[in-house]
Design a protein around this motif. Sequence first.
Motif, mmCIF file in Angstrom:
data_model
loop_
_atom_site.group_PDB
_atom_site.id
_atom_site.type_symbol
_atom_site.label_atom_id
_atom_site.label_comp_id
_atom_site.label_asym_id
_atom_site.label_seq_id
_atom_site.Cartn_x
_atom_site.Cartn_y
_atom_site.Cartn_z
ATOM 1 N N CYS A 274 1.145 -1.294 0.013
ATOM 2 C CA CYS A 274 -0.049 -0.262 0.228
ATOM 3 C C CYS A 274 0.656 1.420 0.435
ATOM 4 O O CYS A 274 0.466 1.931 -0.854
ATOM 5 N N ALA A 275 2.130 1.183 0.905
ATOM 6 C CA ALA A 275 2.000 2.291 0.964
ATOM 7 C C ALA A 275 3.306 2.905 0.089
ATOM 8 O O ALA A 275 3.966 4.151 -0.587
ATOM 9 N N GLU A 276 4.542 1.420 -0.904
ATOM 10 C CA GLU A 276 5.144 1.459 -1.863
ATOM 11 C C GLU A 276 4.708 1.880 -3.330
ATOM 12 O O GLU A 276 5.401 2.299 -4.203
ATOM 13 N N ILE A 277 3.069 1.204 -3.915
ATOM 14 C CA ILE A 277 2.892 0.660 -5.307
ATOM 15 C C ILE A 277 1.901 1.463 -5.545
ATOM 16 O O ILE A 277 2.123 1.872 -5.851
ATOM 17 N N ALA A 278 0.754 1.441 -4.227
ATOM 18 C CA ALA A 278 -0.452 1.691 -4.560
ATOM 19 C C ALA A 278 0.091 4.049 -4.401
ATOM 20 O O ALA A 278 -0.884 4.391 -3.913
ATOM 21 N N LYS A 279 0.741 3.329 -3.118
ATOM 22 C CA LYS A 279 1.081 5.200 -2.688
ATOM 23 C C LYS A 279 -0.091 5.374 -2.166
ATOM 24 O O LYS A 279 -0.642 7.008 -1.999
ATOM 25 N N ASP A 280 -0.242 4.236 -0.440
ATOM 26 C CA ASP A 280 -1.979 4.851 0.436
ATOM 27 C C ASP A 280 -1.556 4.517 1.352
ATOM 28 O O ASP A 280 -1.782 3.073 1.237
#
Length: 470
Positions: A157-163
């Motif tokens: 979530c933090a690194e790919i979806a950026k959320d």
Amino acid sequence: MPTFTIDGKKIDAKDGTTVLQAALANGIFIPHYCWHPLLSISGNCRICLVEIEGRPKLEVSCNLAVAEGMVVRTNSDVVVAARKDVMEFLLINHPLDCPICDQAGECLLQDYHFKYSKRGSRFKEEKVHKAKVVDIGPNVKMDQERCILCSRCVRFCAEIAKDSELTIAQRGDSCYVTTAPGKRLENPYSLNTVDVCPVGALTSKDFRFKKRVWFLKQVPSVCPHCSNGCPIWIEYEDGVIYRWRPRSEDVIREKYIAPSQMGITNFLCDEGRLSYKEWQLASRIFEPLVSSEEGFKNIGAIEALRLVKNAIANSAETVGVISAQSSCEEADAFIKFFKSVYRTKREPKAASEDDIIIKRDKNPNANYLKSLNIENLPADVTGDVLVIVDTLPEDDMMKVVNFKWKLVVQLTHDRSLIVPGADIVLPLATFTEKEGTLVNHAGVRQSFSKVFEPKGGTRNLVEWVELLKK
Ligand code: FES
């Protein structure tokens, strides 16, 4: 470029390569949970421990760079014993609900237990219980006590979806993955957390309890939901598609060896992944239709073809409209047969786009039609017979509906979008009932395979064009 030895094999590795990456790339499998090729290194699960000659303690291979002259052992007695201990710790509080767990059959806890542990539990105390069936977002449910806290989902979530929708709360054996305060797991890529989860903690609402994974067969394909053309596996049984999952041949081929052992290596957006439902709609057309005063009624293929062929033979101008949903092979056949051809594409309202995967163009082959120099449908299009492939967006619909055509023929798979004014409808095979190639937004041509034989009287566009030629 350091040269090192692993299990007696001398290997040249690129600078900065970790022991785990070098091992996988050279056919030596080291088990891993928290490490994922497309995420940052966390190093928390400890299952990837290896022995380094001359060093006093075992080290995690996922966070250890290869060095010149290093001697690594992945299967020495101490490593084997340590792996068993790690498995025992990971399983201490894990519930024994494998028979009802959706991950069974593709669970790395099960696989590694049988491969590296096979040790019965010595834990007599009550396990720590955590929340089950937690509704954390529109597409995903969570079972907190199955989680081994590898943090892949949090990092995804933090690194790919950026959320940063997921986080880890509490400490020690009370730790659990949860949504961040005030958040739900609702980013457009949320179902990838299910793929990267090595156990059954995160499950897809769409897929859970529908099918045991060992019954599923896989066919390589390309997601047709937008112009990005993500490589996918179509998974099905008994004529029914159950899920689409990401497939990345490049990552697998170039860097690593065993896709089934390492899990998923690429990502899909939720919208594209769930778009498999479009290909098994209840409104599917299986036989040719002709319009009548009572609405559309079935007509035999021979009669339908006779009407269309007669109209084309007696028309001074037949206009063909090819859709960017069609494959390259279908477009080629259509363009060769009809002299006057224009292009159209699906343009859903409020089409989303981002700089991760999702493209605004929701057509898998617009780039190919553009490369053939076929013009967009003009506003003043006229002729005798109009032949439409797929359907028309509202703008293009307005260009054709008010003109008095002698005959309007539509080739489509879905009854709910039949264009107003269509006289004859020829049923098209769906995307999963044909094979061919598509050119994505970047100009990459990829092939997709047939999953099922066309149902009823449906045919792909190439076959309909061949029949019209006869
Ligand atoms: Fe290396 Fe988890 S894979 S510590």
